[in-house]
Write a protein that holds these residues in place. Structure first.
Motif, PDB file in Angstrom:
ATOM      1  N   ALA A 179       0.758  -1.172   0.160  1.00 52.43           N
ATOM      2  CA  ALA A 179       0.041  -0.138  -0.008  1.00 52.43           C
ATOM      3  C   ALA A 179       0.874   1.351   0.210  1.00 52.43           C
ATOM      4  CB  ALA A 179      -1.024  -0.006   1.333  1.00 52.43           C
ATOM      5  N   LEU A 180       2.054   1.239   0.669  1.00 54.25           N
ATOM      6  CA  LEU A 180       2.873   2.311   0.774  1.00 54.25           C
ATOM      7  C   LEU A 180       3.585   2.560  -0.424  1.00 54.25           C
ATOM      8  CD1 LEU A 180       4.195   2.234   4.447  1.00 54.25           C
ATOM      9  CD2 LEU A 180       2.694   4.256   3.515  1.00 54.25           C
ATOM     10  N   ILE A 181       4.027   1.590  -1.168  1.00 51.86           N
ATOM     11  CA  ILE A 181       4.577   1.469  -2.462  1.00 51.86           C
ATOM     12  C   ILE A 181       3.649   2.107  -3.595  1.00 51.86           C
ATOM     13  CG2 ILE A 181       5.744   0.191  -4.391  1.00 51.86           C
ATOM     14  CD1 ILE A 181       6.789  -1.676  -2.036  1.00 51.86           C
ATOM     15  N   ILE A 182       2.232   1.703  -3.481  1.00 52.23           N
ATOM     16  CA  ILE A 182       1.361   2.162  -4.310  1.00 52.23           C
ATOM     17  C   ILE A 182       1.249   3.658  -4.136  1.00 52.23           C
ATOM     18  CG2 ILE A 182      -1.224   2.203  -4.839  1.00 52.23           C
ATOM     19  CD1 ILE A 182      -1.298  -0.827  -4.115  1.00 52.23           C
ATOM     20  N   PHE A 183       1.100   3.927  -2.776  1.00 53.76           N
ATOM     21  CA  PHE A 183       0.941   5.550  -2.586  1.00 53.76           C
ATOM     22  C   PHE A 183       2.256   6.484  -3.038  1.00 53.76           C
ATOM     23  CE2 PHE A 183       2.332   9.234   0.157  1.00 53.76           C
ATOM     24  CZ  PHE A 183       1.104   9.887   0.098  1.00 53.76           C
ATOM     25  N   ALA A 184       3.397   5.740  -3.029  1.00 50.87           N
ATOM     26  CA  ALA A 184       4.467   6.275  -3.426  1.00 50.87           C
ATOM     27  C   ALA A 184       4.597   6.697  -4.991  1.00 50.87           C
ATOM     28  CB  ALA A 184       5.869   5.651  -2.987  1.00 50.87           C
ATOM     29  N   LEU A 185       4.061   5.455  -5.696  1.00 55.28           N
ATOM     30  CA  LEU A 185       4.321   5.435  -7.345  1.00 55.28           C
ATOM     31  C   LEU A 185       3.192   6.299  -7.632  1.00 55.28           C
ATOM     32  CD1 LEU A 185       4.102   1.410  -7.687  1.00 55.28           C
ATOM     33  CD2 LEU A 185       5.956   3.201  -8.617  1.00 55.28           C
ATOM     34  N   VAL A 186       2.019   6.536  -7.115  1.00 55.16           N
ATOM     35  CA  VAL A 186       1.047   7.467  -7.480  1.00 55.16           C
ATOM     36  C   VAL A 186       1.440   8.940  -7.127  1.00 55.16           C
ATOM     37  CG1 VAL A 186      -1.439   8.313  -6.778  1.00 55.16           C
ATOM     38  CG2 VAL A 186      -0.817   6.132  -7.160  1.00 55.16           C
ATOM     39  N   GLN A 187       2.494   9.328  -6.208  1.00 50.28           N
ATOM     40  CA  GLN A 187       2.859  10.573  -5.796  1.00 50.28           C
ATOM     41  C   GLN A 187       4.029  10.987  -6.511  1.00 50.28           C
ATOM     42  OE1 GLN A 187       1.259  12.699  -3.880  1.00 50.28           O
ATOM     43  NE2 GLN A 187      -0.569  11.134  -3.796  1.00 50.28           N
ATOM     44  N   HIS A 188       4.760   9.939  -7.343  1.00 48.56           N
ATOM     45  CA  HIS A 188       5.876   9.823  -8.290  1.00 48.56           C
ATOM     46  C   HIS A 188       7.097  10.034  -7.367  1.00 48.56           C
ATOM     47  CE1 HIS A 188       3.280  10.487 -11.658  1.00 48.56           C
ATOM     48  NE2 HIS A 188       2.422  11.250 -10.887  1.00 48.56           N
ATOM     49  N   PHE A 189       6.908   9.303  -6.192  1.00 48.67           N
ATOM     50  CA  PHE A 189       8.252   9.207  -5.150  1.00 48.67           C
ATOM     51  C   PHE A 189       9.479   8.753  -6.042  1.00 48.67           C
ATOM     52  CE2 PHE A 189       6.521   9.414  -0.655  1.00 48.67           C
ATOM     53  CZ  PHE A 189       5.755  10.713  -0.987  1.00 48.67           C
ATOM     54  N   GLU A 190      10.645   9.218  -5.615  1.00 47.68           N
ATOM     55  CA  GLU A 190      11.849   8.282  -6.186  1.00 47.68           C
ATOM     56  C   GLU A 190      12.083   7.200  -5.252  1.00 47.68           C
ATOM     57  OE1 GLU A 190      13.819   9.296  -8.600  1.00 47.68           O
ATOM     58  OE2 GLU A 190      12.684  10.903  -9.228  1.00 47.68           O
ATOM     59  N   LEU A 191      12.864   6.420  -5.485  1.00 47.13           N
ATOM     60  CA  LEU A 191      13.161   4.990  -4.628  1.00 47.13           C
ATOM     61  C   LEU A 191      13.602   5.381  -3.549  1.00 47.13           C
ATOM     62  CD1 LEU A 191      12.924   1.954  -4.355  1.00 47.13           C
ATOM     63  CD2 LEU A 191      15.318   2.116  -5.451  1.00 47.13           C
ATOM     64  N   ASN A 192      14.503   6.233  -3.147  1.00 47.34           N
ATOM     65  CA  ASN A 192      15.164   6.649  -1.825  1.00 47.34           C
ATOM     66  C   ASN A 192      13.722   7.237  -0.914  1.00 47.34           C
ATOM     67  OD1 ASN A 192      17.566   6.035  -2.288  1.00 47.34           O
ATOM     68  ND2 ASN A 192      18.226   8.028  -2.994  1.00 47.34           N
ATOM     69  N   GLN A 193      12.864   8.138  -1.521  1.00 43.09           N
ATOM     70  CA  GLN A 193      11.631   8.479  -0.798  1.00 43.09           C
ATOM     71  C   GLN A 193      10.762   7.519  -0.272  1.00 43.09           C
ATOM     72  OE1 GLN A 193      10.732  11.331  -4.033  1.00 43.09           O
ATOM     73  NE2 GLN A 193      10.035  12.818  -2.345  1.00 43.09           N
ATOM     74  N   THR A 194      10.821   6.621  -1.141  1.00 41.69           N
ATOM     75  CA  THR A 194       9.786   5.470  -0.950  1.00 41.69           C
ATOM     76  C   THR A 194      10.200   4.461   0.179  1.00 41.69           C
ATOM     77  OG1 THR A 194       9.026   5.242  -3.338  1.00 41.69           O
ATOM     78  CG2 THR A 194       8.611   3.209  -1.988  1.00 41.69           C
ATOM     79  N   ASP A 195      11.715   4.310   0.241  1.00 49.43           N
ATOM     80  CA  ASP A 195      12.538   3.582   1.245  1.00 49.43           C
ATOM     81  C   ASP A 195      12.312   4.531   2.503  1.00 49.43           C
ATOM     82  OD1 ASP A 195      13.167   1.172  -0.025  1.00 49.43           O
ATOM     83  OD2 ASP A 195      15.315   1.980  -0.462  1.00 49.43           O
TER      84      ASP A 195
END
Length: 143
Positions: free
Chosen positions: A112-128
């Motif tokens: 779910a957090l990865i889905i959120f990060a993808l939708v928000q266009h996060f970079e990998l470091n921000q997602t981590d």
């Protein structure tokens, strides 16, 4: 022409025997070769291996082994590569399915957090950082 999944499922369910559908639908089965799909993504996205590997936070040796088919990336490494390619949520789920992994699942907190990060266009470091903030580890530290 490739059948839709629902059509394929219908044919399997109504077959009298395995030989009947195995012969008719063999061309529709997914063959999970990550290296082939990664090469397809390189072409579609117009990226280089080195850029994707760097943006996926992979070591060059490991990254090139994934692209060359010498090693099979885990689901988390496929996700990292998805971030390296800057894939959308739909593209990421397609990549996961095409390489033999489960798509992201909204009822799983890590996913779910990865889905959120993808939708928000996060970079990998921000997602981590987001995953770590919630005590769920990281994509880059996962196996």
């Amino acid at each position: 022409m490739e059948q839709k999944t629902s059509e394929l499922l219908n044919e399997i369910m109504h077959a009298k025997g395995a030989d009947q559908f195995m012969t008719n639908v063999e061309a529709n089965f997914a063959h999970f070769e990550p290296a082939e799909y990664l090469a397809e993504l390189l072409h579609i996205k117009g990226k280089t291996k080195s850029v994707v590997i760097r943006q996926a936070n992979l070591t060059p040796t490991t990254g090139y082994q994934y692209f060359d088919g010498k090693r099979r990336p885990s689901r988390s490494r496929m996700l990292a590569l998805g971030f390296g390619f800057k894939l959308s949520l739909d593209e990421t789920n397609t990549m996961l399915k095409r390489t033999g992994y489960a798509p992201l699942y909204a009822k799983d907190e890590w996913d779910a957090l990865i889905i959120f990060a993808l939708v928000q266009h996060f970079e990998l470091n921000q997602t981590d950082e987001l995953l770590f903030q919630y005590g769920l580890g990281t994509i880059t530290a996962a196996n």
